[in-house]
Enzyme design. Structure first.
Site, short mmCIF file in Angstrom:
data_model
loop_
_atom_site.label_atom_id
_atom_site.label_comp_id
_atom_site.label_asym_id
_atom_site.label_seq_id
_atom_site.Cartn_x
_atom_site.Cartn_y
_atom_site.Cartn_z
N ALA A 57 62.60 80.11 65.11
CA ALA A 57 63.28 81.30 65.63
C ALA A 57 62.27 82.32 66.17
O ALA A 57 62.57 83.05 67.11
CB ALA A 57 64.11 81.92 64.52
N ALA B 67 57.17 82.76 61.35
CA ALA B 67 56.52 82.00 62.43
C ALA B 67 57.14 80.62 62.58
O ALA B 67 56.46 79.65 62.89
CB ALA B 67 55.02 81.91 62.16
N ASN C 264 53.22 86.26 58.87
CA ASN C 264 53.94 85.16 58.21
C ASN C 264 53.41 84.94 56.80
O ASN C 264 52.23 85.19 56.52
CB ASN C 264 53.78 83.87 59.03
N ASP D 64 68.41 81.66 73.70
CA ASP D 64 68.20 82.45 72.47
C ASP D 64 67.37 83.70 72.77
O ASP D 64 67.65 84.78 72.25
CB ASP D 64 67.48 81.62 71.39
N SER E 90 79.97 78.48 67.57
CA SER E 90 80.09 78.44 69.02
C SER E 90 81.51 78.13 69.52
O SER E 90 81.97 78.77 70.48
CB SER E 90 79.09 77.42 69.60
N ARG F 69 50.30 79.31 60.09
CA ARG F 69 51.37 79.04 61.06
C ARG F 69 51.42 80.14 62.12
O ARG F 69 51.68 79.88 63.29
CB ARG F 69 52.73 78.96 60.36
N SER G 37 79.12 75.50 62.92
CA SER G 37 78.86 76.19 64.19
C SER G 37 79.95 77.20 64.54
O SER G 37 81.13 76.93 64.46
CB SER G 37 78.75 75.18 65.33
N LYS H 48 67.50 70.31 69.15
CA LYS H 48 66.98 71.29 70.12
C LYS H 48 65.64 70.90 70.75
O LYS H 48 65.39 71.23 71.90
CB LYS H 48 66.83 72.67 69.45
P1 ATR Z 1 63.36 78.39 61.69
O1 ATR Z 1 63.07 77.24 62.59
O2 ATR Z 1 64.83 78.64 61.47
O3 ATR Z 1 62.63 79.65 62.05
P2 ATR Z 1 61.45 77.52 59.67
O4 ATR Z 1 60.62 76.84 60.68
O5 ATR Z 1 61.71 76.83 58.37
O6 ATR Z 1 62.89 77.90 60.23
O7 ATR Z 1 60.82 78.96 59.39
C1 ATR Z 1 61.26 79.78 58.40
C2 ATR Z 1 60.38 81.02 58.38
O8 ATR Z 1 60.78 81.83 57.27
C3 ATR Z 1 58.91 80.73 58.18
O9 ATR Z 1 58.16 81.70 58.87
C4 ATR Z 1 58.77 80.87 56.68
O10 ATR Z 1 57.46 81.16 56.26
P3 ATR Z 1 56.40 79.96 56.00
O11 ATR Z 1 55.89 79.57 57.34
O12 ATR Z 1 55.37 80.57 55.14
O13 ATR Z 1 57.17 78.86 55.31
C5 ATR Z 1 59.65 82.05 56.42
N1 ATR Z 1 60.09 82.15 55.03
C6 ATR Z 1 60.99 81.37 54.40
N2 ATR Z 1 61.16 81.78 53.13
C7 ATR Z 1 60.32 82.85 52.94
C8 ATR Z 1 60.02 83.74 51.85
N3 ATR Z 1 60.63 83.60 50.66
N4 ATR Z 1 59.13 84.72 52.04
C9 ATR Z 1 58.52 84.88 53.24
N5 ATR Z 1 58.75 84.09 54.32
C10 ATR Z 1 59.64 83.08 54.17
#
Ligand code: ATR
Length: 274
Positions: A131, A128, A151, A101, A16, A156, A14, A65
């Site tokens: 974040a 999606a 996405n 955020d 922070s 999602r 972190s 969170k």
């Molecule tokens: P966070 O909560 O940090 O946003 P997460 O819920 O794991 O983390 O989401 C990661 C995001 O990055 C998702 O939208 C994921 O797409 P999927 O829903 O298809 O998994 C996206 N992501 C991760 N690796 C990716 C890649 N190589 N290409 C495209 N999208 C990717």
């Protein structure tokens, strides 16, 4: 002495403490900010310590969170919508859950690309996950009329669009080429960019001229997406500012001073991320 915290599991990564201790020193406030490793099993007991008055509040990070919401008294409406709390404020014996955020995301854009909202009709949000929720809440809060949520896994995006309402239009990454010519803002909320990874086949050059491109990934500071956007002469805003700006409202609530996000703070945090 006013005490604040960040809890997570693990917590070693972190940034922070660095940010808040920098401000405590800068504003000569006799307060403390501690990084505490709290496991999910230990979370209820820790919340009890806040209730007992040990802390003015603090930050919450992974994996707490979402979980922490059930332990607090009031959740701000946008934190509720986002489904995550990153900031707790103890006030009059009650624990308030906030999500800063989305404020950090907006403040970073306001600072890095003033006027980004003027005439903005369509924004594209990539990713999606968790974040994306804060970014969507921020864009909707500012009244952006149309948000294309693209996405890798379109399902999602569809689920999230259902939750966030009609201005959010879900799609696949392959829809980018068609939507980009009308879009003046591109936000990456996905983990693509971390450690230098990149999107394959995203035709950035199709974005509206003068478009703003921003990434919430800040390690590396200039992600391949931002690098390409710079080469194409789009305005870019890196993700470090979001991290710094999201910290400010919490600091203000616990310590009573609204702190400034300065170039010097950026440099201090960058030195620690390198
Ligand atoms: P966070 O909560 O940090 O946003 P997460 O819920 O794991 O983390 O989401 C990661 C995001 O990055 C998702 O939208 C994921 O797409 P999927 O829903 O298809 O998994 C996206 N992501 C991760 N690796 C990716 C890649 N190589 N290409 C495209 N999208 C990717």
């Amino acid at each position: 002495m006013t005490k604040a915290f960040v809890i997570g599991h693990p917590i070693g990564h972190s940034k922070s403490p660095l940010i808040h201790r920098y401000w405590l020193e800068k504003y000569s406030i006799s307060g403390s900010y501690a990084a505490l490793d709290v496991t999910p099993e230990a979370l209820p007991r820790f919340v009890g310590r806040i209730r007992d008055g040990e802390f003015a509040g603090g930050n919450v990070t992974i994996p707490h969170k979402e979980l922490v919401i059930g332990h607090l008294d009031d959740i701000e409406p946008l934190a509720q919508k986002i489904g995550a709390v990153n900031t707790i404020v103890a006030r009059n014996g009650k624990l308030l859950g906030r999500n800063t955020d989305y404020l950090g995301f907006l403040a970073n854009l306001d600072a890095g690309a003033p006027g980004w909202q003027d005439g903005l009709k369509t924004a594209i949000v990539l990713g999606a996950g968790g974040a994306a929720r804060a970014v969507l809440a921020g864009l909707i809060d500012r009244g952006v009329p149309s948000i294309a949520l693209l996405n890798r896994t379109p399902d999602r995006a569809q689920q999230l669009a259902r939750e966030f309402g009609a201005s959010v239009r879900p799609g696949a990454l392959s829809d980018f080429d068609n939507i980009a010519p009308g879009a003046a803002l591109l936000v990456n909320t996905s983990s693509v960019g971390l450690d230098g990874s990149r999107f394959e086949g995203l035709a950035l050059n199709r974005l509206k001229s003068g478009a703003v491109v921003t990434d919430i990934v800040y390690a590396p500071l200039i992600t391949p997406l931002l690098e390409e956007a710079q080469a194409l002469r789009f305005q870019t805003v890196d993700g470090l500012g979001m991290l710094l700006h999201q910290a400010a409202p919490g600091f203000a609530a616990w310590f009573g001073v609204m702190p400034e996000v300065t170039a010097e703070l950026r440099t201090a945090v960058l030195g620690a991320t390198a």
